[in-house]
Write an enzyme that holds these catalytic residues in place. Structure first.
Site, mmCIF file in Angstrom:
data_model
loop_
_atom_site.group_PDB
_atom_site.id
_atom_site.type_symbol
_atom_site.label_atom_id
_atom_site.label_comp_id
_atom_site.label_asym_id
_atom_site.label_seq_id
_atom_site.Cartn_x
_atom_site.Cartn_y
_atom_site.Cartn_z
ATOM 1 N N ASP A 48 0.839 -1.241 0.013
ATOM 2 C CA ASP A 48 0.056 0.001 -0.036
ATOM 3 C C ASP A 48 1.012 1.234 -0.023
ATOM 4 O OD1 ASP A 48 -2.012 2.096 0.679
ATOM 5 O OD2 ASP A 48 -3.249 0.573 1.190
ATOM 6 N N SER A 88 -7.101 4.194 -1.558
ATOM 7 C CA SER A 88 -6.955 3.036 -1.513
ATOM 8 C C SER A 88 -8.406 2.272 -1.714
ATOM 9 C CB SER A 88 -6.305 2.538 -0.209
ATOM 10 O OG SER A 88 -4.907 2.859 0.120
ATOM 11 N N THR A 156 -8.058 -1.811 1.720
ATOM 12 C CA THR A 156 -7.644 -2.892 0.716
ATOM 13 C C THR A 156 -8.357 -4.392 1.200
ATOM 14 O OG1 THR A 156 -5.627 -1.713 0.186
ATOM 15 C CG2 THR A 156 -5.619 -3.846 -0.485
ATOM 16 N N GLU A 278 -1.810 -7.705 2.100
ATOM 17 C CA GLU A 278 -1.461 -6.522 2.239
ATOM 18 C C GLU A 278 -0.407 -6.054 3.207
ATOM 19 O OE1 GLU A 278 -3.493 -2.222 2.225
ATOM 20 O OE2 GLU A 278 -3.805 -3.436 3.783
ATOM 21 N N ASP A 283 2.305 3.015 3.452
ATOM 22 C CA ASP A 283 1.472 3.920 3.235
ATOM 23 C C ASP A 283 1.499 5.059 4.272
ATOM 24 O OD1 ASP A 283 -0.688 5.144 1.221
ATOM 25 O OD2 ASP A 283 -1.937 4.791 3.066
ATOM 26 N N HIS A 287 2.637 8.894 4.190
ATOM 27 C CA HIS A 287 1.857 10.084 4.721
ATOM 28 C C HIS A 287 2.509 10.890 5.769
ATOM 29 C CE1 HIS A 287 -1.877 9.505 2.644
ATOM 30 N NE2 HIS A 287 -2.178 8.268 3.152
ATOM 31 N N ASP A 325 -0.972 -0.219 -4.903
ATOM 32 C CA ASP A 325 -2.156 0.238 -5.128
ATOM 33 C C ASP A 325 -2.293 1.528 -5.733
ATOM 34 O OD1 ASP A 325 -1.601 1.222 -2.728
ATOM 35 O OD2 ASP A 325 -3.803 0.709 -1.751
ATOM 36 N N HIS A 326 -1.199 2.486 -5.239
ATOM 37 C CA HIS A 326 -0.906 3.823 -5.515
ATOM 38 C C HIS A 326 0.263 4.294 -4.968
ATOM 39 C CE1 HIS A 326 -1.957 5.029 -1.426
ATOM 40 N NE2 HIS A 326 -2.916 4.347 -1.490
ATOM 41 N N HIS A 422 -1.705 10.963 -1.485
ATOM 42 C CA HIS A 422 -1.151 9.941 -2.522
ATOM 43 C C HIS A 422 -0.751 10.735 -3.876
ATOM 44 C CE1 HIS A 422 -4.149 6.874 -0.668
ATOM 45 N NE2 HIS A 422 -3.400 7.414 0.284
#
Length: 543
Positions: A48, A88, A156, A278, A283, A287, A325-326, A422
């Site tokens: 993630d 997500s 997710t 996951e 992620d 952030h 995922d990004h 993101h």
């Protein structure tokens, strides 16, 4: 001239053998796997929020190749139905169901299309649930599992196991997960299963026990389990970062351990299995612009990929897909410090300052005294060793110590960040095994590749699994919703002497006080109830 089947087989085998000369070991294994293209198992691993730069930095930090490197096979476009930069929830929905959707939507169709190339017809039936690959695998007789280092109800894992019109609906997501009859569920999020923390008051831990799971809460209990059904809740919310685990949560399993145990358990099913894994917290670190946390759990994820890949190499009938995922944070190797020196700045200038840290930002900040009296010690844990006078002043005067620490470390390591959110770039695709996707693909292609490999079509299943209640029963009986318990609405079908009740988020229907188990959960989304075609047939035939 026609060749006999035996001679033809010898000729093809010889061609493959000759063609294998000069191949890498992994390429040779894939040639062998293609001789029998049957796919029995599918493992999808999602890192993630991991940008390609994060992967590169993690490789430099490790000082060796990643397990993912040998699986590199293409790229993935990550945009959602409405934005170039995805959340997500729609990203997970795309990879799980094969449908682009909107921000915060989980396992349901969008109401808004704004991205070029996305089928506008998707918005004709907003909020309608759509089948995910885990549900499809289960309907096809396979064992199933989900793993996450965050709450198992997070976006997710939720997209691969539930349907909700907002990712924050943890109560609904958790209940659907329990009633999906998934064989192995491992992660955090225990709070959402405890009756005292839920709006409906339901004790889902009791339901888990009634369903015959071996419920485990520690690494040792997980590794010792011999059950075919395991439910692991290792934290009230998220698990610790991998780097922090030994110091803060030694009782928690690693992502690789959870992956290996899940594969060992699920692979006992002769019909095969589907597993989603996951690595959630790169992620979260991104952030916060925390490169230490990003690297910590990217490498932890790669260890899990190795477990999946090692199994697939031996099994030869397993497809493995690993993907982000990004992107997140816009991290760059190089910043204003290296404007004039980038061509001569060695790898060590970026990596060595990061290796001074013994904890991630989250781990270091967890050691801060209430009065803040140990700020410099916390800073040292995060890699700000031997601070300069300027750095000391910044640390001691900071009103946002975490923000100050990541800024100082980024300067020391010559890293740049453009955002705390993101990002929308294309990302690497990693895949292995028969039927694997390759090339530049859409994130939705991941779901379709997995489904095709397991022998079903997601669109067809969706039409059978999720029919709007009025459409299903409107001409047969009176359709209503009993909302006397607001947290537990019930779909009611009344046909004189026959009354059917569908509790929301459960895989059961009660017909004239007799309970039946269904093949899927009943979902309420966008204010409407959705049931399966098999459930409709059951109700109409029930005495």
């Amino acid at each position: 001239m026609k060749l006999s089947k035996k001679l033809l087989g010898m000729t093809l085998a010889g061609t493959l053998a000759v063609g294998s000369i000069g191949l890498t070991n992994l390429e040779r294994e894939e040639v062998e796997a293609k001789k029998d293209p049957k796919v029995k198992n599918v493992i999808v691993l999602v890192k993630d929020g991991v940008s390609s730069t994060t992967t590169t930095l993690s490789r430099w930090y490790k000082g060796d190749d990643l397990a993912m490197d040998q699986m590199a096979s293409g790229g993935v476009r990550t945009y959602s139905a409405e934005s170039a930069v995805t959340d997500s929830a729609p990203a997970g929905t795309a990879m799980a169901t094969g449908n682009k959707t909107n921000d915060k939507f989980v396992g349901v169709l969008p109401e808004k299309i704004a991205s070029p190339g996305v089928d506008e017809d998707l918005a004709d039936d907003p909020y309608r649930p759509v089948t995910n690959v885990l549900e499809g695998a289960k309907l096809n007789g396979k064992s199933t599992g989900i793993i996450s280092t965050s709450e198992i109800q997070h976006a997710t894992p939720a997209a691969f196991s539930s349907h909700a019109d907002h990712r924050s609906q943890y109560d609904n997501i958790a209940e659907q997960q329990v009633y999906q009859n998934i064989d192995v569920v491992l992660g955090g999020g225990k709070e959402s299963f405890e009756g005292g923390n839920r709006d409906d008051g339901e004790d889902l831990l009791g339901v888990i026990d009634d369903k015959g799971y071996d419920y485990v809460e520690t690494r040792d209990d997980l590794l010792d389990s011999r059950s075919k059904k395991i439910w692991g809740s290792f934290a009230p919310a998220a698990l610790a970062y991998d780097m922090d685990r030994e110091a803060t949560k030694p009782e928690e399993p690693t992502l690789a351990e959870m992956t290996k145990k899940s594969i060992q358990t699920l692979s006992k099913d002769k019909d095969g299995f589907f597993l989603m894994v996951e690595g959630s917290k790169p992620d979260w670190a991104a952030h916060a612009n925390d490169p230490v946390g990003m690297i910590s759990d990217t490498l932890s994820f790669d260890d899990a990929v190795k477990e999946a890949l090692d199994f697939a190499k031996k099994d030869k009938n397993t497809m493995v897909i690993a993907v982000s995922d990004h992107g997140n944070s816009g991290i760059s190797i190089g910043n204003e410090n290296t404007d004039g020196t980038y061509s001569s700045t060695p790898v060590s200038a970026y990596v060595d300052p990061l290796k001074e840290a013994t904890m991630t930002l989250e781990g270091a900040m967890s050691q801060l005294n209430e009065d803040g009296s140990n700020r410099l010690e916390v800073a040292e844990l995060y890699g700000i060793t031997n601070p300069t006078a300027k750095e000391k002043r910044a640390i001691n005067k900071s009103e946002d110590l975490g923000g100050t620490l990541v800024d100082l470390l980024a300067q020391r390591a010559n890293l740049g960040f453009t955002t705390g959110g993101h990002t929308g770039e294309d990302l690497f695709l990693y895949s292995y095994g028969p039927g694997k996707p390759s090339g530049m693909i859409e994130n939705t292609d991941i779901a379709h590749s997995a489904a095709d490999a397991m022998g079903f079509k997601l669109d067809k299943l969706s039409k059978n699994m999720f029919i709007e209640a009025d459409e299903a029963f409107g001409k047969w009986g009176e359709v209503s919703i009993d909302s006397s318990d607001a947290a537990n609405p019930v779909l009611v079908i009344d046909k004189g002497r026959k009354k059917a009740e569908f509790p929301v988020n459960k895989n059961i229907v009660i017909v004239n006080d007799r309970e039946y188990e269904l093949d899927s959960v009943t979902v309420q989304s966008g204010g409407k109830f959705y049931v399966s075609k098999d459930a409709v047939k059951l109700v109409k035939k029930a005495k």
